[in-house]
Enzyme design. Structure first.
Site, PDB file in Angstrom:
ATOM      1  N   ASP A   1      -3.219   1.923  10.120  1.00 12.32           N
ATOM      2  CA  ASP A   1      -4.318   2.874  10.314  1.00 12.32           C
ATOM      3  C   ASP A   1      -4.721   2.898  11.772  1.00 12.32           C
ATOM      4  OD1 ASP A   1      -5.262   3.944   7.546  1.00 12.32           O
ATOM      5  OD2 ASP A   1      -4.616   1.888   7.265  1.00 12.32           O
TER       6      ASP A   1
ATOM      7  N   CYS B   1       0.825  -1.222   0.000  1.00  7.58           N
ATOM      8  CA  CYS B   1       0.000   0.000   0.000  1.00  7.58           C
ATOM      9  C   CYS B   1       0.855   1.266   0.000  1.00  7.58           C
ATOM     10  CB  CYS B   1      -0.985  -0.010   1.170  1.00  7.58           C
ATOM     11  SG  CYS B   1      -2.339   1.181   0.996  1.00  7.58           S
TER      12      CYS B   1
END
Ligand code: RUB
Length: 296
Positions: A194, A125
């Site tokens: 996150d 990512c």
């Protein structure tokens, strides 16, 4: 910039990555505040509070965003009047933003020490924090290269690849399903986060748990780079981190008779993480919750 447009951009992943999302969320909150006409403290805070809810829920799996909003709202409730609220809002946004930037810088310094000449680092990512580590290692003159996954369905890996190429760091872009093939030749994995739960599990882009399983199988060190502002205090109260489910059309066009699912994140178990690289040092995942501070 219009605040509703900013929220739309966050939801559409035109603004992505926990850091960028948190900073854009704060900008939206600031714009919403500037549009409130009321000079009455209670009315002002009620209106701003409802906008804060809109901002905080724009990406459900983003404690950095939620923590930033609640840190600031807590401060505002202590103000005497609207003039003080407006002043405090700008000051607190600046403090939180500076904290994120200095956190990323510090993690860059600490994380870069784990990279040696000749290393091949695997990432998944796009993480501003991980990029910070690569930037620092490059600045120190280290010769290393990176393998990054494209990261289906939204291909955030391309952002990583382009940013690294711009920094002249050798980078290889692969499809997600080639992860095991390429990880074999890598020295370590570093991904972003996150959310960090109270038990040290890490929530990150879908596929992260698969990368951790492959790393475990291949006996490769698996690091997570994340500031402590990503610790979600609600997880200590028994709440589970909500995993955002995104629009099906990101995966494929509608196909009759086919169910399409699109969870944006998954959970990397603490036991599969070699260490979380925080601004306070490289920590066993279970210790990171204890570092949560005024921004959580
Ligand atoms: C991005 C993602 C990243 C973290 C990194 O997901 O999972 O690894 O957000 O955060 P998405 P940071 O593209 O859905 O936002 O940039 O703060 O390191």
């Amino acid at each position: 910039m219009n605040a509703d447009v900013l929220i739309k951009k966050i939801k559409a992943l035109k603004i992505q990555g926990a850091k960028n999302v948190a900073l854009a969320g704060l900008e939206a909150l600031n714009i919403y505040a500037s549009e409130i006409k009321s000079g009455n403290k209670e009315k002002f805070l009620k209106e701003l509070g409802s906008k804060a809810g809109v901002v905080a829920s724009s990406r459900p799996t983003e404690p950095a965003l939620r923590n930033s909003i609640s840190f600031i709202m807590r401060r505002l409730y202590r103000c005497r009047d609207v003039t003080e609220i407006r002043k405090t809002l700008s000051a607190e946004i600046a403090e939180f933003s500076e904290n994120i930037e200095s956190t990323i810088k510090k993690i860059g310094e600490i994380g870069a020490r784990r990279i040696s000449n000749g290393d091949v680092v695997f990432t998944h990512c796009h993480s501003n924090t991980v990029i910070g580590i690569f930037r620092r290692a490059k600045l120190e003159g280290k010769k290393f290269s990176v393998v990054c996954t494209e990261t289906r369905p939204m291909n955030q890996g391309l952002i990583t690849a382009k940013e690294l190429a711009k920094m002249r760091i050798p980078v290889t872009l692969i499809v997600d399903s080639a992860a095991r093939t390429f990880m074999k030749k890598c020295d370590m994995v570093i991904i972003g986060a996150d959310a960090i739960t109270s038990t040290g599990d890490v929530v990150n882009k879908i596929g992260s748990s698969t990368m951790a399983l492959i790393a475990e199988d291949l006996k490769k060190p698996f690091y997570v780079a994340a500031g402590t502002h990503k610790v979600d205090p609600a997880t200590a109260q028994g709440f589970l981190e909500v995993i955002e489910e995104r629009p099906k059309k990101e995966v494929a066009k509608k196909i009759n008779g086919v169910e399409i699912r699109n969870p944006a994140f998954d959970v990397v178990a603490a036991r599969r993480i070699t260490g979380i690289i925080t601004e306070s040092g490289v920590m066993p995942p279970q210790n990171v919750y204890k570092l949560a501070g005024k921004f959580n």
